[in-house]
Design a protein around this motif. Structure first.
Motif, PDB file in Angstrom:
ATOM      1  N   GLU A 164      -9.974  -5.544  -6.063  1.00  0.00           N
ATOM      2  CA  GLU A 164      -9.348  -4.259  -6.393  1.00  0.00           C
ATOM      3  C   GLU A 164      -9.999  -3.578  -7.601  1.00  0.00           C
ATOM      4  O   GLU A 164      -9.334  -2.868  -8.337  1.00  0.00           O
ATOM      5  N   GLN A 186      -6.941 -10.036   0.348  1.00  0.00           N
ATOM      6  CA  GLN A 186      -7.352  -9.188   1.468  1.00  0.00           C
ATOM      7  C   GLN A 186      -8.688  -9.551   2.110  1.00  0.00           C
ATOM      8  O   GLN A 186      -8.809  -9.644   3.329  1.00  0.00           O
ATOM      9  N   ARG A 207      -3.360  -9.602 -12.155  1.00  0.00           N
ATOM     10  CA  ARG A 207      -4.005  -8.360 -12.606  1.00  0.00           C
ATOM     11  C   ARG A 207      -3.928  -8.309 -14.131  1.00  0.00           C
ATOM     12  O   ARG A 207      -2.832  -8.364 -14.701  1.00  0.00           O
ATOM     13  N   GLU A 224       0.179 -10.252   2.446  1.00  0.00           N
ATOM     14  CA  GLU A 224      -0.894  -9.390   2.943  1.00  0.00           C
ATOM     15  C   GLU A 224      -1.226  -9.688   4.404  1.00  0.00           C
ATOM     16  O   GLU A 224      -1.927 -10.650   4.699  1.00  0.00           O
ATOM     17  N   GLU A 353       5.465   2.980  -5.635  1.00  0.00           N
ATOM     18  CA  GLU A 353       4.663   2.175  -4.699  1.00  0.00           C
ATOM     19  C   GLU A 353       5.149   0.733  -4.576  1.00  0.00           C
ATOM     20  O   GLU A 353       5.226   0.004  -5.545  1.00  0.00           O
ATOM     21  N   ILE A 354       5.413   0.341  -3.333  1.00  0.00           N
ATOM     22  CA  ILE A 354       5.711  -1.072  -3.080  1.00  0.00           C
ATOM     23  C   ILE A 354       4.704  -1.688  -2.111  1.00  0.00           C
ATOM     24  O   ILE A 354       4.527  -2.893  -2.085  1.00  0.00           O
TER      25      ILE A 354
HETATM   26  O1  4AD Z   1      -2.154  -1.434  -3.960  1.00  0.00           O
HETATM   27  P1  4AD Z   1      -2.680  -2.794  -4.255  1.00  0.00           P
HETATM   28  O2  4AD Z   1      -3.548  -2.957  -5.447  1.00  0.00           O
HETATM   29  O3  4AD Z   1      -3.426  -3.232  -2.923  1.00  0.00           O
HETATM   30  C1  4AD Z   1      -4.152  -4.360  -2.737  1.00  0.00           C
HETATM   31  O4  4AD Z   1      -4.257  -5.281  -3.511  1.00  0.00           O
HETATM   32  C2  4AD Z   1      -4.730  -4.462  -1.339  1.00  0.00           C
HETATM   33  N1  4AD Z   1      -5.931  -5.301  -1.411  1.00  0.00           N
HETATM   34  C3  4AD Z   1      -3.684  -5.045  -0.439  1.00  0.00           C
HETATM   35  C4  4AD Z   1      -4.156  -5.143   0.999  1.00  0.00           C
HETATM   36  O5  4AD Z   1      -4.444  -4.137   1.585  1.00  0.00           O
HETATM   37  N2  4AD Z   1      -4.199  -6.328   1.536  1.00  0.00           N
HETATM   38  O6  4AD Z   1      -1.460  -3.807  -4.398  1.00  0.00           O
HETATM   39  C5  4AD Z   1      -0.545  -3.956  -3.338  1.00  0.00           C
HETATM   40  C6  4AD Z   1       0.863  -4.028  -3.867  1.00  0.00           C
HETATM   41  C7  4AD Z   1       1.337  -2.761  -4.575  1.00  0.00           C
HETATM   42  O7  4AD Z   1       1.783  -1.810  -3.664  1.00  0.00           O
HETATM   43  C8  4AD Z   1       2.460  -3.294  -5.439  1.00  0.00           C
HETATM   44  O8  4AD Z   1       3.627  -3.487  -4.696  1.00  0.00           O
HETATM   45  C9  4AD Z   1       1.930  -4.652  -5.832  1.00  0.00           C
HETATM   46  O9  4AD Z   1       0.967  -5.029  -4.865  1.00  0.00           O
HETATM   47  N3  4AD Z   1       1.319  -4.638  -7.171  1.00  0.00           N
HETATM   48  C10 4AD Z   1       1.926  -5.077  -8.282  1.00  0.00           C
HETATM   49  N4  4AD Z   1       3.149  -5.591  -8.491  1.00  0.00           N
HETATM   50  C11 4AD Z   1       3.482  -5.960  -9.742  1.00  0.00           C
HETATM   51  N5  4AD Z   1       2.646  -5.864 -10.792  1.00  0.00           N
HETATM   52  C12 4AD Z   1       1.401  -5.356 -10.645  1.00  0.00           C
HETATM   53  N6  4AD Z   1       0.573  -5.293 -11.668  1.00  0.00           N
HETATM   54  C13 4AD Z   1       0.994  -4.933  -9.332  1.00  0.00           C
HETATM   55  N7  4AD Z   1      -0.141  -4.403  -8.817  1.00  0.00           N
HETATM   56  C14 4AD Z   1       0.079  -4.232  -7.495  1.00  0.00           C
END
Ligand code: 4AD
Ligand code: MG
Length: 430
Positions: A164, A186, A207, A224, A353-354
């Protein structure tokens, strides 16, 4: 006598049982102590009467302190006034472990204090309710995919590269080499989709976000799914079906917990397909109409997402963000190449965003160019490029953040209470 749990007591009315648990609360009068016993499955009022137990035990009961652990024997009785409620008339009681000056009292405590005592805070009824909802959400997520013939494929935690973007990687030593804690499974699920057709992973992700917000954790759990021969449209339908299934399961199995959290149920009951869908461009227009300074190319932070999601009575899907602000693997929209075939699902009531996901780039040359453009090390992605070299296939998937989902479904104001032991920008313990 084998001990029973508080939750099982209604099946034992009229019987003598043994209970084990912790003292949650106590009221006393001259001749009776009312102990509220907590055992993890529930709480029950246990009545210790001077005439039933004699002066010695009665006095011991009177000295018990909050969170002492106990074993007691007593008869289960229907509550004289409240239907369906039972209480226990105690005949014997043993103190197992004392508890002097338990730090968390019913009075108000500050967040930092509670977070420092998270290992004890988990015992409180509110935290108990939240984590019971979390469990139900995870059960529902897994059942959803298992029932649809997805194969569970666990992704690694140590990874050689970013998924990411490089700005939020936790770096660690790996036998004289560098490794990073995974940001997302992913890329591995894309390999799994070619092997199994439909695959999903569920595990912790990391993260190194410098954000100190009510939505960000350093360690969070993500599910995922990744599906071969599925496009963006199929991806949106899958995300919608998953959320409907999860919310319905929680409403069915965790009503007492939602009530304890004073969660308004009507907004959850409205979580039914179809969800509204708007393009990123429409979302920008919506923000502008709301008087929010936003223009094409801006990323949405929590504030923008809140404004957008408050506009709808159920989750809203925002699709086709500008490709320039998205990860290297996103497929571009053939009809508008400046846009990515991606989507976010924003939770209602301002939650934001969820879910984030979309269709993946499946053309080798385009993907190579994107890796170079993002200045990512090509060697680390050779294996990933192989998926385009050997039988490339259209595919899509998404990631659902468990903690943001828990936060929304429980109606909480911060993600720190949604995970047993949160890892935040400034918190690594307990
Ligand atoms: O939108 P994100 O960054 O997407 C991905 O990681 C893709 N690679 C996923 C995929 O397509 N397989 O993260 C996905 C979700 C977000 O919508 C949010 O719900 C959660 O992960 N998320 C967090 N939750 C809590 N703390 C954080 N720092 C988060 N970052 C993302
Ligand atoms: Mg995202």
């Amino acid at each position: 006598m084998t001990p029973v749990t508080v939750a099982q007591l209604t099946q034992h009315v009229g019987q003598r049982v043994t209970l084990q648990g912790w003292l949650y609360n106590m009221r006393s009068s001259k001749k009776v102590h009312f102990l509220e016993l907590r055992d993890g499955s529930g709480t029950v009022q246990c009545i210790v009467g001077l005439e039933d137990v004699g002066p010695e035990l009665f006095e011991l009961a009177g000295t018990l302190t909050q969170e002492s652990s106990l074993e007691l024997v007593g008869e289960v009785k229907a509550h004289p006034k409240r239907a369906g409620v039972v209480e226990v008339a105690v005949s014997a009681l043993t103190l197992l472990g004392g508890s002097k000056d338990y730090p968390i009292s019913p009075k108000e405590h500050g967040t930092d204090f509670l977070m420092d005592h998270r290992h004890l805070w988990l015992r409180s009824s509110r935290q108990h309710a939240i984590l019971r909802v979390r469990h139900a959400i995870i059960q529902a997520v897994r059942a959803f995919f298992d029932q649809r013939d997805f194969t569970l494929i666990d992704a690694p935690i140590f990874t050689p590269s970013a998924c990411e973007g490089t700005s939020t990687l936790f770096e660690t030593d790996y036998h004289d080499d560098k490794a990073y804690l995974t940001q997302s499974g992913q890329l591995y699920m894309e390999a799994a989709a070619a092997a199994f057709g439909k695959a999903y992973c569920f595990g912790p992700t990391f993260r190194a976000e410098k954000s100190k917000t009510r939505r960000h954790l350093a360690e969070f759990w993500m599910v995922e799914p990744e599906v071969a021969f599925m496009d963006l449209e199929g991806d949106m339908q899958l995300a919608e079906a998953l959320l409907c299934h999860v919310v319905a399961h929680v409403l069915e199995t965790r009503r007492p917990e939602l009530e304890r959290l004073e969660r308004e149920l009507a907004p959850l009951e409205r979580v039914k397909a179809p969800f509204p869908r708007i393009s990123y461009r429409e979302a920008i227009e919506l923000l502008q109409r709301e008087g929010h300074p936003a223009s094409f190319g801006d990323d949405f932070g929590g504030d923008e997402e809140t404004v957008i999601s408050k506009h709808f009575d159920r989750p809203v899907i925002v699709h086709r963000y500008p490709a320039a602000m998205k990860a290297f693997y996103m497929k571009r929209d053939p009809a508008a190449p400046e846009l990515a075939l991606c989507m976010d699902v924003l939770g209602p009531e301002g939650y934001g965003e969820i879910i984030g996901g979309g269709q993946r780039e499946d053309a080798l040359d385009t993907l190579l160019a994107s890796i170079d453009h993002h200045q990512l090390p090509r060697e680390a992605f050779e294996w990933y490029l192989d998926l385009r070299r050997y039988g490339s296939f259209p595919h899509a998937g998404f990631g659902l953040g468990i903690e943001r989902t828990v936060s929304w479904i429980c109606g909480l104001s911060h993600v720190r209470e949604t995970i047993p032991f949160p890892r935040l920008l400034n918190r690594l313990s307990p």
